[in-house]
Motif scaffolding. Structure first.
Motif, PDB file in Angstrom:
ATOM      1  N   LEU A   2       0.861  -1.183   0.000  1.00  0.00           N
ATOM      2  CA  LEU A   2       0.000   0.000   0.000  1.00  0.00           C
ATOM      3  C   LEU A   2       0.898   1.234   0.000  1.00  0.00           C
ATOM      4  CD1 LEU A   2      -2.066  -1.336   3.038  1.00  0.00           C
ATOM      5  CD2 LEU A   2      -2.382  -1.912   0.636  1.00  0.00           C
ATOM      6  N   MET A   3       0.885   1.991  -1.080  1.00  0.00           N
ATOM      7  CA  MET A   3       1.809   3.127  -1.219  1.00  0.00           C
ATOM      8  C   MET A   3       1.072   4.450  -1.115  1.00  0.00           C
ATOM      9  SD  MET A   3       4.205   1.644  -4.303  1.00  0.00           S
ATOM     10  CE  MET A   3       2.866   0.816  -5.161  1.00  0.00           C
ATOM     11  N   TYR A   4       1.664   5.396  -0.389  1.00  0.00           N
ATOM     12  CA  TYR A   4       1.063   6.715  -0.149  1.00  0.00           C
ATOM     13  C   TYR A   4       1.992   7.812  -0.662  1.00  0.00           C
ATOM     14  CZ  TYR A   4      -1.738   4.099   3.208  1.00  0.00           C
ATOM     15  OH  TYR A   4      -2.580   3.193   3.794  1.00  0.00           O
ATOM     16  N   HIS A   5       1.398   8.941  -1.057  1.00  0.00           N
ATOM     17  CA  HIS A   5       2.183  10.127  -1.435  1.00  0.00           C
ATOM     18  C   HIS A   5       3.186   9.797  -2.541  1.00  0.00           C
ATOM     19  CE1 HIS A   5       0.311  11.788   2.042  1.00  0.00           C
ATOM     20  NE2 HIS A   5       0.888  10.902   2.819  1.00  0.00           N
ATOM     21  N   ILE A   6       2.668   9.336  -3.669  1.00  0.00           N
ATOM     22  CA  ILE A   6       3.544   9.016  -4.794  1.00  0.00           C
ATOM     23  C   ILE A   6       4.083  10.314  -5.390  1.00  0.00           C
ATOM     24  CG2 ILE A   6       2.415   6.815  -5.242  1.00  0.00           C
ATOM     25  CD1 ILE A   6       0.939   8.164  -7.595  1.00  0.00           C
ATOM     26  N   ARG A   7       5.329  10.271  -5.887  1.00  0.00           N
ATOM     27  CA  ARG A   7       6.018  11.487  -6.320  1.00  0.00           C
ATOM     28  C   ARG A   7       6.834  11.214  -7.576  1.00  0.00           C
ATOM     29  NH1 ARG A   7       9.055  12.171  -0.600  1.00  0.00           N
ATOM     30  NH2 ARG A   7       9.567  10.041  -1.226  1.00  0.00           N
ATOM     31  N   GLY A   8       7.161  12.281  -8.284  1.00  0.00           N
ATOM     32  CA  GLY A   8       8.069  12.160  -9.417  1.00  0.00           C
ATOM     33  C   GLY A   8       7.359  11.947 -10.736  1.00  0.00           C
ATOM     34  N   GLU A   9       8.139  11.508 -11.726  1.00  0.00           N
ATOM     35  CA  GLU A   9       7.654  11.411 -13.096  1.00  0.00           C
ATOM     36  C   GLU A   9       6.475  10.440 -13.232  1.00  0.00           C
ATOM     37  OE1 GLU A   9       9.737  10.373 -17.328  1.00  0.00           O
ATOM     38  OE2 GLU A   9      11.051  11.068 -15.706  1.00  0.00           O
ATOM     39  N   GLY A  10       6.583   9.269 -12.621  1.00  0.00           N
ATOM     40  CA  GLY A  10       5.501   8.280 -12.689  1.00  0.00           C
ATOM     41  C   GLY A  10       4.213   8.858 -12.122  1.00  0.00           C
ATOM     42  N   ALA A  11       4.316   9.529 -10.977  1.00  0.00           N
ATOM     43  CA  ALA A  11       3.133  10.122 -10.334  1.00  0.00           C
ATOM     44  C   ALA A  11       2.534  11.202 -11.233  1.00  0.00           C
ATOM     45  CB  ALA A  11       3.517  10.698  -8.978  1.00  0.00           C
ATOM     46  N   ARG A  12       3.390  12.020 -11.836  1.00  0.00           N
ATOM     47  CA  ARG A  12       2.887  13.089 -12.720  1.00  0.00           C
ATOM     48  C   ARG A  12       2.122  12.484 -13.902  1.00  0.00           C
ATOM     49  NH1 ARG A  12       7.516  15.734 -11.142  1.00  0.00           N
ATOM     50  NH2 ARG A  12       8.798  14.853 -12.796  1.00  0.00           N
ATOM     51  N   TYR A  13       2.652  11.404 -14.479  1.00  0.00           N
ATOM     52  CA  TYR A  13       1.961  10.752 -15.592  1.00  0.00           C
ATOM     53  C   TYR A  13       0.583  10.241 -15.139  1.00  0.00           C
ATOM     54  CZ  TYR A  13       0.748   7.478 -19.274  1.00  0.00           C
ATOM     55  OH  TYR A  13       0.072   6.806 -20.261  1.00  0.00           O
ATOM     56  N   LEU A  14       0.536   9.657 -13.962  1.00  0.00           N
ATOM     57  CA  LEU A  14      -0.729   9.077 -13.474  1.00  0.00           C
ATOM     58  C   LEU A  14      -1.764  10.137 -13.116  1.00  0.00           C
ATOM     59  CD1 LEU A  14       0.825   6.236 -11.311  1.00  0.00           C
ATOM     60  CD2 LEU A  14      -0.376   5.949 -13.485  1.00  0.00           C
ATOM     61  N   ARG A  15      -1.297  11.385 -12.944  1.00  0.00           N
ATOM     62  CA  ARG A  15      -2.231  12.501 -12.674  1.00  0.00           C
ATOM     63  C   ARG A  15      -2.580  13.270 -13.950  1.00  0.00           C
ATOM     64  NH1 ARG A  15       1.612  13.743  -7.890  1.00  0.00           N
ATOM     65  NH2 ARG A  15       0.621  12.468  -6.276  1.00  0.00           N
ATOM     66  N   SER A  16      -1.961  12.889 -15.065  1.00  0.00           N
ATOM     67  CA  SER A  16      -2.150  13.638 -16.307  1.00  0.00           C
ATOM     68  C   SER A  16      -3.393  13.173 -17.052  1.00  0.00           C
ATOM     69  CB  SER A  16      -0.930  13.452 -17.212  1.00  0.00           C
ATOM     70  OG  SER A  16      -0.976  12.157 -17.792  1.00  0.00           O
ATOM     71  N   ASN A  17      -3.806  13.944 -18.049  1.00  0.00           N
ATOM     72  CA  ASN A  17      -4.958  13.518 -18.842  1.00  0.00           C
ATOM     73  C   ASN A  17      -4.542  12.826 -20.145  1.00  0.00           C
ATOM     74  OD1 ASN A  17      -4.054  15.667 -20.263  1.00  0.00           O
ATOM     75  ND2 ASN A  17      -5.807  17.005 -19.837  1.00  0.00           N
ATOM     76  N   VAL A  18      -3.263  12.445 -20.230  1.00  0.00           N
ATOM     77  CA  VAL A  18      -2.826  11.715 -21.432  1.00  0.00           C
ATOM     78  C   VAL A  18      -2.589  10.236 -21.127  1.00  0.00           C
ATOM     79  CG1 VAL A  18      -1.801  13.760 -22.507  1.00  0.00           C
ATOM     80  CG2 VAL A  18      -0.379  12.289 -21.046  1.00  0.00           C
ATOM     81  N   GLN A  19      -2.881   9.818 -19.902  1.00  0.00           N
ATOM     82  CA  GLN A  19      -2.594   8.432 -19.538  1.00  0.00           C
ATOM     83  C   GLN A  19      -3.500   7.447 -20.287  1.00  0.00           C
ATOM     84  OE1 GLN A  19      -3.881   7.305 -15.428  1.00  0.00           O
ATOM     85  NE2 GLN A  19      -4.440   9.465 -15.338  1.00  0.00           N
ATOM     86  N   THR A  20      -2.923   6.292 -20.591  1.00  0.00           N
ATOM     87  CA  THR A  20      -3.655   5.205 -21.249  1.00  0.00           C
ATOM     88  C   THR A  20      -3.291   3.902 -20.538  1.00  0.00           C
ATOM     89  OG1 THR A  20      -1.787   4.815 -22.728  1.00  0.00           O
ATOM     90  CG2 THR A  20      -3.526   6.313 -23.535  1.00  0.00           C
TER      91      THR A  20
END
Lengths: 309, 309
Positions: free
Chosen positions: B159-177
C-alpha cells in the motif's frame, strides 16, 4: 478505556480599547466553558492572569487575551461562536482555532471542516492543515484581519504520544499523587516561581496550570496504555531562554513520537540520535504570526503487539 | 477532489466438499458486489479463476476461495454478511475481513468496530489492530475456527502513499492510457504470462486485474495530489521467487511511505538507504496463518506545504 486526549484550542486577542476580559467574571467564563461541554474545577490568579483548570483541560484569561483548550468529545467551536457573538466581532483583533491530530475522528461531534464552515458564517478566516492526512497533522483556522499591534508572543505546544518506561508506568498506576507527578517532571525547577494548580483524575490522568506574571504553562496527561497522550504548552521562550524544558519532558516520558507546534518560535530539544523529524511545515499567517509544525519519531524499528478488539 | 482509496478486503475459503464458488455464476457475484455498493466493469477467466474488475476495486473467484476488495465509501461488510447467509456458515472453512488505514474515518459509512459487531452476530471471530492508532495501521477480523487443511497461500499487499516524481505526474495527467501505465510499471515483464484486464477511469485512476493459473495480481491507483494511494496485491511469492516486483513498484512511484502486509510471507524490497521501517507487527491467526504488518517511510526530513482548506 479509550479517551481522546488531543486538544482543540482557541486563542483570542481583543482590541486594546475593548472591555477587559478578566472583568467579565467567573460566571461568564463558567457559562462559556459549559458551551464546550466542560466544567471549571479550580482557579488560580495573579496580577496578570486568571488560570482555570477545566474538567477537560484549561482556560487562561488575561485582560486582552484568552486561551481555551479542551479535549475528548468537547465542542470548543461552540464556545468560540458564543464568545464572538456576546463580545462583539468588532472588538476582536485576532482569532485562532486549532484542532490537533485526532486518534478517532469519527468519535468527534464535528469535523474541522464542519467547524470552519460554521465559523465562516460569523468571521472571515483562513484555514490550513499542516502535515499529511495519513500521518500526524494539525488544523488551524485564523481570522484574516491583520492585527493592529504586531503579535510577538511566542508559544510552544509539545504533544507526546506513546509514553514509555518508568515515568509512564507511574502515571498509569493507582499510587500517583500531584506531589509525585510534580517531582517526576521536576516542575518546581522547570517552572521556578510559578503558581501551580494541579489535579489527579480517577482512575488516572493529570492536569496542571501554572502562571507567573504574564507567563503560563499547562500540562495534560492521558496515560492510557494504547492511546497515551501528553500535552505541554507555554509562552516561555523555549528556544533561547528555557531550551532544557522540552528535553526534560521528553526524557521523562520517552514518547514514541511527538509533535512540536511553535508560534513565532522554532524550539529544538536535544533529542537522542535515533530521533528523526519526519515532517516539517511552516505557515505565515496574514497577521505576521509564524506557525511551525514538526513531527518527530524514534526511527528505531518498533516491534508492536497486535491490539485485540 | 478527495477519494478514499484505502481498501477493505474479504477472503473466504470454503470447505472442499462445498459447492464450487465459480459455479454460482456472474449473476450471483453481481448481486453480491452490489451489496457493497460497487459494480462489475469486466471479467477475465482462466481454468482456475474468474477475475472481476469492479467500479471500486476487484473480485477474484476460484472454486474454493474468493477475494473481494472495495474502496471509497463501499460497505463491503454487507456483502460478507450476505455471502455467509446465502452460502451457509457450515460450508465456510475460513473468513477474514480487513480494513486498511483510512485517511478520513468519519467519511466511512461504518467503523471497523461497528463492522465486527455486526459480523459477530453471525460468525465467531477474533479481531485485531496492527499498528498504532495515530499512525498507519491495519484492522483484521478472522473466523476463529481452525482450517481443516492448512492454508499455505502466500499473499502480499503493498500500500503506497504520497507518490512522487515522473511516474506520479503521468498518473495525474490527462494523457494516460492503459498501454502507458502498463509500460510505466513494465507489467508485461513483472507479470509475465498473465492475462491482464485493466481500465483507466476519468479524470484519472487505474485498476488492473491479472491472472495466470492459480495466481492473481491486482493494482489500483488513486493518484490525487494530496491523497494519493496505490495498492498492489498478489499471491506470487515475492519473498523468494519475485523479490524485484516490490522494488520495481516502489522505485516507479517513489512513495513517501508505504505499508506491507504479508500472509505467510515476509517479503522485503531493496529500498533506498534513507528508508526506515517505523512499525513492525506480526500476528498468528488461530488458523495457522501468519500475518505481518510493516510501515516504511523515508526518514529524510520532509518539508511540506500547508494545505489550504
Amino acid at each position: 478505556m479509550f479517551f481522546e486526549g488531543s486538544e482543540k484550542k482557541i486563542e483570542i486577542i481583543v482590541n486594546s480599547d475593548a472591555k477587559c476580559l478578566r472583568s467579565l467574571g467567573k460566571t461568564y467564563w463558567q457559562s462559556l466553558v459549559n458551551k464546550a461541554n466542560a466544567d471549571i474545577i479550580s482557579v488560580v490568579s495573579n496580577q496578570s492572569c486568571d488560570a482555570y483548570l477545566l474538567s477537560e483541560s484549561s482556560l487562561f484569561v488575561w485582560s486582552n487575551k484568552f486561551i481555551m483548550l479542551t479535549c475528548g468529545g468537547t465542542t470548543l467551536v461552540d464556545a468560540l461562536q458564543a464568545f464572538i457573538e456576546s463580545y462583539g466581532i468588532d472588538n476582536i483583533a485576532f482569532t485562532s482555532f486549532q484542532r490537533k491530530n485526532e486518534y478517532l475522528s469519527h468519535l468527534q461531534k464535528t469535523t474541522f471542516e464542519q467547524d470552519i464552515k460554521s465559523l465562516r458564517k460569523i468571521i472571515d478566516g483562513k484555514a490550513y492543515r499542516l502535515g499529511h492526512l495519513d500521518s500526524h497533522h494539525h488544523f488551524i483556522f485564523h481570522s484574516g484581519k491583520p492585527v493592529a499591534e504586531k503579535t510577538t508572543d511566542k508559544t510552544t505546544e509539545l504533544l507526546m504520544y506513546h509514553i514509555r518506561g518508568e515515568g509512564a508506568r507511574y502515571l498509569r498506576s493507582n499510587v500517583q499523587t500531584t506531589e509525585g507527578i510534580r517531582a517526576l517532571f521536576q516542575l518546581d525547577a522547570i517552572l521556578d516561581g510559578f503558581i501551580i494548580d494541579d489535579f489527579v483524575f480517577a482512575p488516572f490522568g493529570y492536569s496542571m496550570n501554572a502562571i507567573k506574571g504574564e507567563y503560563y504553562a499547562t500540562l495534560h496527561i492521558t496515560p492510557q496504555e494504547n492511546s497515551s497522550y501528553v500535552s505541554f504548552e507555554t509562552n516561555l521562550d523555549l528556544e533561547r531562554e528555557h531550551p532544557h524544558i522540552l528535553t526534560r519532558l521528553i526524557n521523562c516520558l520517552n514518547p514514541g513520537c511527538w509533535d512540536i507546534v511553535g508560534f513565532n518560535t522554532q524550539p529544538e530539544g536535544h533529542f537522542a540520535r535515533d530521533v528523526n523529524c519526519l515532517s516539517h511545515c511552516t505557515l505565515s499567517l496574514s497577521t505576521d504570526v509564524e506557525v511551525l509544525f514538526r513531527y518527530y519519531q524514534h526511527v528505531t524499528h518498533e516491534t508492536q503487539t497486535p491490539e485485540a478488539m
